[in-house]
Enzyme design. Structure first.
Site, mmCIF file in Angstrom:
data_model
loop_
_atom_site.group_PDB
_atom_site.id
_atom_site.type_symbol
_atom_site.label_atom_id
_atom_site.label_comp_id
_atom_site.label_asym_id
_atom_site.label_seq_id
_atom_site.Cartn_x
_atom_site.Cartn_y
_atom_site.Cartn_z
ATOM 1 N NE ARG A 122 -3.064 0.348 2.555
ATOM 2 C CZ ARG A 122 -3.068 1.211 3.426
ATOM 3 N NH1 ARG A 122 -2.709 -0.070 5.331
ATOM 4 N NH2 ARG A 122 -4.124 2.042 4.045
ATOM 5 C CE LYS A 187 1.477 -5.397 6.340
ATOM 6 N NZ LYS A 187 1.721 -4.166 6.000
ATOM 7 N NE ARG A 323 3.224 5.366 10.595
ATOM 8 C CZ ARG A 323 4.154 6.336 9.870
ATOM 9 N NH1 ARG A 323 3.383 7.364 9.897
ATOM 10 N NH2 ARG A 323 3.293 5.344 8.989
#
Ligand code: BTN
Length: 329
Positions: A122, A187, A323
């Site tokens: 992204r 992640k 964030r």
């Protein structure tokens, strides 16, 4: 000439293979074998040269196989799919399917690849997975509804990936809005959804998924955020790659059918179960400014709800980055 795919297939079960056997097999010199081994290493395959015993791969790798993926799919998914393509190397599975769609052929088809020379993440980021250490694939899906009806699609895709991984025994999975798949805050997979076609008429989505399986030693160098992989989670046995591919594909196809029938609204409750941002303080940049607030879930179109001191703000997917503030991640 040594075909790197064939060389990796010979080493794939993890047993050591002497260099001279490989040289004989490919009718090349041992130096040529060594050169191709170095090439596999540079692509991220964990090939070890044992003293005297030859070459072996640190952890067995199951190469992607179209027939094995098709055989592991439920019949109704197999019947819906027009094609499952498996490549050794392409630039990007998303780019491949976007080109196909631009060429006018828009049907339900999946594209897997062992290597991407220009894998995309992204916001223009590069996406890299080591050879055999991940799963990278895309699905092209036509929709009649128009692109404006596809709000929240990428969040629904994240839920589909979690459903597949939970079915295989993995736990504590979460989604960091809009669609980073995490395990315990790190992640595990990324999702890139790209749309084309009409705002109000026929359109299509190319849904790309990159999942970390066993990233190995080079991961810290290549990835600029906290990461994890399925091998490191240890909740469940490492799934066979073709089975994993089929489970992901099947859940994705089902979730897209659900989305087409009932929109993102039908996923909101599931999203709440996996929402890794809920209750956290987030910083939302808008243009040159930014504001902070508490993430309080998503609405029926997948927009992030953020409560600031004096109001609630809806943040549309794709427009901003969010964030977690230091100390609240
Ligand atoms: C992200 O988290 O930034 C999204 C990463 C998406 C990566 C996948 S890998 C398969 C597909 N092809 C690409 O070029 N990108 C997606």
């Amino acid at each position: 000439m040594i075909d790197p795919r064939e060389l990796l297939a010979i080493l794939a079960d993890g047993q050591p293979v002497p260099g001279n056997s490989l040289a004989t097999h490919f009718a090349v010199t041992r130096a040529a074998v060594w050169k191709q081994i170095e090439n596999l290493r540079a692509l991220g395959a964990p090939v070890i040269a044992g003293s005297g015993s030859g070459y072996r791969i640190a952890a067995p790798i199951e190469l992607l196989d179209r027939d094995a993926i098709l055989a592991a799919l439920p019949q109704h998914s197999r019947e819906q799919l027009q094609a499952v393509d498996v490549h050794w190397q392409i630039d990007s599975s998303n780019s491949e399917l976007l080109r196909r769609a631009q060429g006018g052929t828009i049907d339900l088809r999946a594209c897997f690849t062992e290597l991407q020379s220009a894998g995309r993440g992204r916001r223009g980021r590069h996406w890299h997975l080591p050879l055999g250490g991940g799963l990278a694939f895309s699905l092209l899906r036509p929709f009649d509804s128009g692109m404006t009806a596809l709000a929240g699609l990428s969040l629904a895709v994240g839920i589909a990936v979690i459903r597949a991984l939970e079915e295989l025994g993995f736990r504590e999975l979460g989604l960091k809005w809009p669609n980073d798949l995490q395990h315990a805050g790190r992640k595990l997979a990324g999702i890139l959804v790209e749309l084309g076609g009409d705002a109000l008429g026929p359109c299509h989505a190319v849904i790309g998924i990159g999942l970390n399986l066993r990233l190995g030693a080079h991961a810290d160098v290549e990835i600029d955020q906290d990461w994890c992989d399925l091998a490191g989670i240890g909740d469940a046995p490492m799934p066979n790659r073709n089975l994993l591919a089929a489970r992901l594909l099947a859940h994705l196809i089902n979730a897209l059918d659900q989305f087409e029938r009932s929109s993102f609204a039908s996923f909101v409750d599931d999203y709440a179960r996996y929402d890794a941002l809920r209750g956290k303080t987030v910083r939302v940049p808008i243009g040159s400014e930014a504001f902070s607030g508490e993430a309080i879930g998503v609405n029926h179109t997948g927009a992030l709800r953020v409560r600031t001191a004096d109001r609630e703000i809806l943040v549309d997917s794709g427009e901003v980055s969010v964030r977690a503030m230091a100390g609240s991640a």
